[in-house]
Design a protein around this motif. Structure first.
Motif, PDB file in Angstrom:
ATOM      1  N   TRP A  16     -18.879  57.395  19.222  1.00 38.88           N
ATOM      2  CA  TRP A  16     -19.810  57.424  18.135  1.00 38.88           C
ATOM      3  C   TRP A  16     -20.957  58.238  18.938  1.00 38.88           C
ATOM      4  N   GLY A  17     -21.058  59.184  17.734  1.00 38.00           N
ATOM      5  CA  GLY A  17     -22.608  60.162  18.240  1.00 38.00           C
ATOM      6  C   GLY A  17     -21.772  61.171  19.116  1.00 38.00           C
ATOM      7  N   ASP A  18     -20.579  61.477  19.339  1.00 37.81           N
ATOM      8  CA  ASP A  18     -19.944  62.506  20.079  1.00 37.81           C
ATOM      9  C   ASP A  18     -19.346  63.630  19.103  1.00 37.81           C
ATOM     10  N   HIS A  19     -20.042  64.633  18.999  1.00 40.54           N
ATOM     11  CA  HIS A  19     -19.725  65.343  17.918  1.00 40.54           C
ATOM     12  C   HIS A  19     -18.670  66.593  18.447  1.00 40.54           C
ATOM     13  N   ARG A  20     -18.096  66.558  19.592  1.00 42.61           N
ATOM     14  CA  ARG A  20     -17.215  67.405  20.056  1.00 42.61           C
ATOM     15  C   ARG A  20     -15.872  67.307  19.305  1.00 42.61           C
ATOM     16  N   PRO A  21     -15.114  68.307  19.098  1.00 46.44           N
ATOM     17  CA  PRO A  21     -13.839  68.428  18.579  1.00 46.44           C
ATOM     18  C   PRO A  21     -12.916  67.166  19.084  1.00 46.44           C
ATOM     19  N   GLY A  22     -12.294  66.264  18.304  1.00 48.01           N
ATOM     20  CA  GLY A  22     -11.642  65.099  18.854  1.00 48.01           C
ATOM     21  C   GLY A  22     -10.054  64.918  18.308  1.00 48.01           C
ATOM     22  N   HIS A  33     -16.960  61.669  16.501  1.00 45.71           N
ATOM     23  CA  HIS A  33     -17.957  60.714  15.875  1.00 45.71           C
ATOM     24  C   HIS A  33     -17.218  60.628  14.260  1.00 45.71           C
ATOM     25  N   GLU A  34     -16.642  61.541  13.859  1.00 46.76           N
ATOM     26  CA  GLU A  34     -16.085  61.373  12.442  1.00 46.76           C
ATOM     27  C   GLU A  34     -14.896  60.438  12.577  1.00 46.76           C
TER      28      GLU A  34
END
Length: 71
Positions: A16-22, A33-34
């Motif tokens: 949660w809150g990690d906006h790096r590509p995943g 995050h998404e």
């Protein structure tokens, strides 16, 4: 050495809150995050759909993609 065991929910929540590509699917890229937000929304919906007092036992069969169609 003691291993740390975490549930899938805990692993997803940690992003949660990690906006790096995943997650990549075709041309679409979702951030960690998404993915976590989508998982949280689905979990909340399933919780709401359970009959009161019913044990939280759910089986789900899904495609192995983040969306209906990758493109």
């Amino acid at each position: 050495m003691e291993s740390t065991r975490r549930t899938v929910a805990e692993l997803v929540q940690a992003r949660w809150g990690d906006h790096r590509p995943g997650l990549w699917c075709g041309k679409q890229v979702l951030t960690h995050h998404e993915v976590a937000a989508g998982a949280a929304a689905r979990a909340a919906l399933l919780t709401d759909l359970l009959p009161p007092g019913a044990p939280p036992h759910i089986g789900v069969l899904l495609d192995n993609t983040p969306i209906t169609r990758c493109g």
